[in-house]
Design a protein around this motif. Structure first.
Motif, PDB file in Angstrom:
ATOM      1  N   ASN A 175       0.519  -0.892   0.175  1.00 12.86           N
ATOM      2  CA  ASN A 175      -0.273   0.197  -0.206  1.00 12.86           C
ATOM      3  C   ASN A 175       1.249   1.682  -0.174  1.00 12.86           C
ATOM      4  O   ASN A 175       0.555   1.871  -0.229  1.00 12.86           O
ATOM      5  CB  ASN A 175      -1.150   0.420   1.411  1.00 12.86           C
ATOM      6  N   ASP A 176       2.313   1.069   0.891  1.00 13.03           N
ATOM      7  CA  ASP A 176       2.706   1.925   0.729  1.00 13.03           C
ATOM      8  C   ASP A 176       3.544   2.585  -0.102  1.00 13.03           C
ATOM      9  O   ASP A 176       3.823   3.845  -1.432  1.00 13.03           O
ATOM     10  CB  ASP A 176       3.977   2.155   2.096  1.00 13.03           C
ATOM     11  N   TRP A 177       4.362   1.624  -1.763  1.00 14.05           N
ATOM     12  CA  TRP A 177       4.527   1.979  -2.508  1.00 14.05           C
ATOM     13  C   TRP A 177       3.760   2.054  -3.916  1.00 14.05           C
ATOM     14  O   TRP A 177       4.563   2.760  -4.069  1.00 14.05           O
ATOM     15  CB  TRP A 177       5.173   0.325  -3.002  1.00 14.05           C
ATOM     16  N   GLU A 223      -4.943   2.148  -0.522  1.00 12.90           N
ATOM     17  CA  GLU A 223      -4.430   0.232   0.258  1.00 12.90           C
ATOM     18  C   GLU A 223      -5.174  -0.227  -0.926  1.00 12.90           C
ATOM     19  O   GLU A 223      -6.250  -0.435  -0.925  1.00 12.90           O
ATOM     20  CB  GLU A 223      -5.663   1.010   0.882  1.00 12.90           C
TER      21      GLU A 223
END
Length: 362
Positions: free
Chosen positions: A338-340, A344
């Motif tokens: 999700n961060d990359w 989400e």
């Protein structure tokens, strides 16, 4: 001229002459006294670690384009099904993760299952970002970790299936999930690496047991023949009959006719038959426990039947402890995607046990 000293001929190491037989009047004790003791081994020592361990000093070496993995991915793939409990534990974790995963329009449950199995098996997992003609995301595509290589620029990746068969991904288009290693930071390594010896031992015990049964449920024997009444032709015929009885037809009966033979003229001496029967179960159980300890999966969740009257305990408390100590950290690891990606994509539902009041995960 100086006088040359004639050289003496060296004594031959082995003599071609056959010693004369003992006299007929000599006793059997004189023949025994002429025999010499002999010692031999059944094979050369086999090293536990081979010479390839020296490559561990290289960690992950660069071949000009990409870094080679610190261990053989091919070896990990072959060891995947070496032991029943090794593959079953990995599949069990994958199934639990996939069952609690919430599908996304860009990441299906099937793609996530492949992604999770690669991460659990190799300690590395890859997803490729595929855009359309307008630059919008069409979805995430899974790439097999067995053939993925990381380039000299760590944001570049190659898909290598053999010599001359390579595909370079666009820089920044591949998400790489890593299980951190203590020796290098290019590739990840699986957590179960220390239990591979136990998995291979379990496989070796199973293969030995198969050969043991195929050989007629014995580990070999010595046919000791001391009857002087047997002619050489009869001995050769018996040898050929025993040779033909090896393999699938080893349960056939063998008939031996000796009209002038003695009672103990032919004896069958078994070799390690009792040890072959007794060690198999203990080796299987010990290696199984080592594999499950490395995977941290309770045995009652694997369908293992307990060998004692006490059993393994209730299934529900074991599943709740497994979900809290093992499943939740794995789910948190997959949320790095999700961060990359900036969205989400990875969400999970609570791991609910049937008949339970609350879910085992939050």
């Amino acid at each position: 001229m100086p006088k040359r000293t004639p050289r003496r001929a060296a004594a031959p190491a082995f003599s071609n002459t056959v010693p004369a037989p003992a006299a007929a009047t000599g006793s059997a004790l004189s023949n025994v006294s002429q025999a010499s003791a002999q010692a031999f081994t059944f094979g050369d020592p086999v090293p536990v670690l081979d010479g390839r361990e020296i490559l561990d000093y290289c960690e992950a070496w660069l071949n000009g384009k990409w870094y080679e993995p610190p261990i053989s991915w091919e070896g990990l793939a072959r060891s995947f099904r070496a032991a029943t409990h090794h593959a079953s534990a990995l599949y069990f974790k994958r199934n639990v993760l996939a069952s609690t995963f919430v599908p996304h329009r860009l990441l299906s449950r099937d793609t996530f299952g492949k992604f999770a199995l690669d991460f659990l098996t190799f300690g590395n997992a890859y997803l490729e970002r595929t855009p359309n003609m307008l630059g919008r995301d069409l979805g995430l595509r899974h790439s097999l970790a067995k053939y993925m290589r990381r380039g000299q620029a760590l944001d570049t990746y190659y898909f290598v299936q053999g010599f001359g068969k390579e595909h370079e991904f666009k820089p920044g288009s591949v998400f790489h999930l890593i299980e951190p290693d203590i020796n290098q930071e290019v590739y990840g390594l699986p957590e179960y690496l220390s239990t591979l010896q136990a998995a291979w031992l379990n496989e070796s015990a199973t293969l030995f047991r198969r050969k043991y049964y195929n050989n007629g449920s014995h580990a070999g024997f010595i046919l000791y023949m001391t009857d002087p009444a047997q002619a050489q032709g009869d001995v050769d015929a018996l040898r050929e009959a025993m040779r033909n009885a090896k393999g699938p037809g080893n349960f056939r009966n063998l008939f031996m006719y000796s009209p002038n033979g003695k009672k103990d003229g032919i004896q069958v001496l078994p070799i390690s038959e009792v040890a072959a029967k007794d060690d198999f179960t203990s080796i299987k159980n010990v290696s199984r426990d080592d594999v499950l300890a490395a995977h941290r999966v309770p045995p009652q969740l694997m369908g293992i039947v307990p060998g004692n009257t006490g059993g393994f305990g209730a299934v529900k408390p074991a599943a709740e402890v497994f979900a809290r100590n093992e499943l939740e950290p794995l789910q948190a690891r997959f949320k790095f995607l999700n961060d990359w990606f900036g969205e989400e994509l990875v969400r999970f539902v609570p791991y609910v046990i049937e008949g339970g009041e609350d879910g085992a995960t939050k």
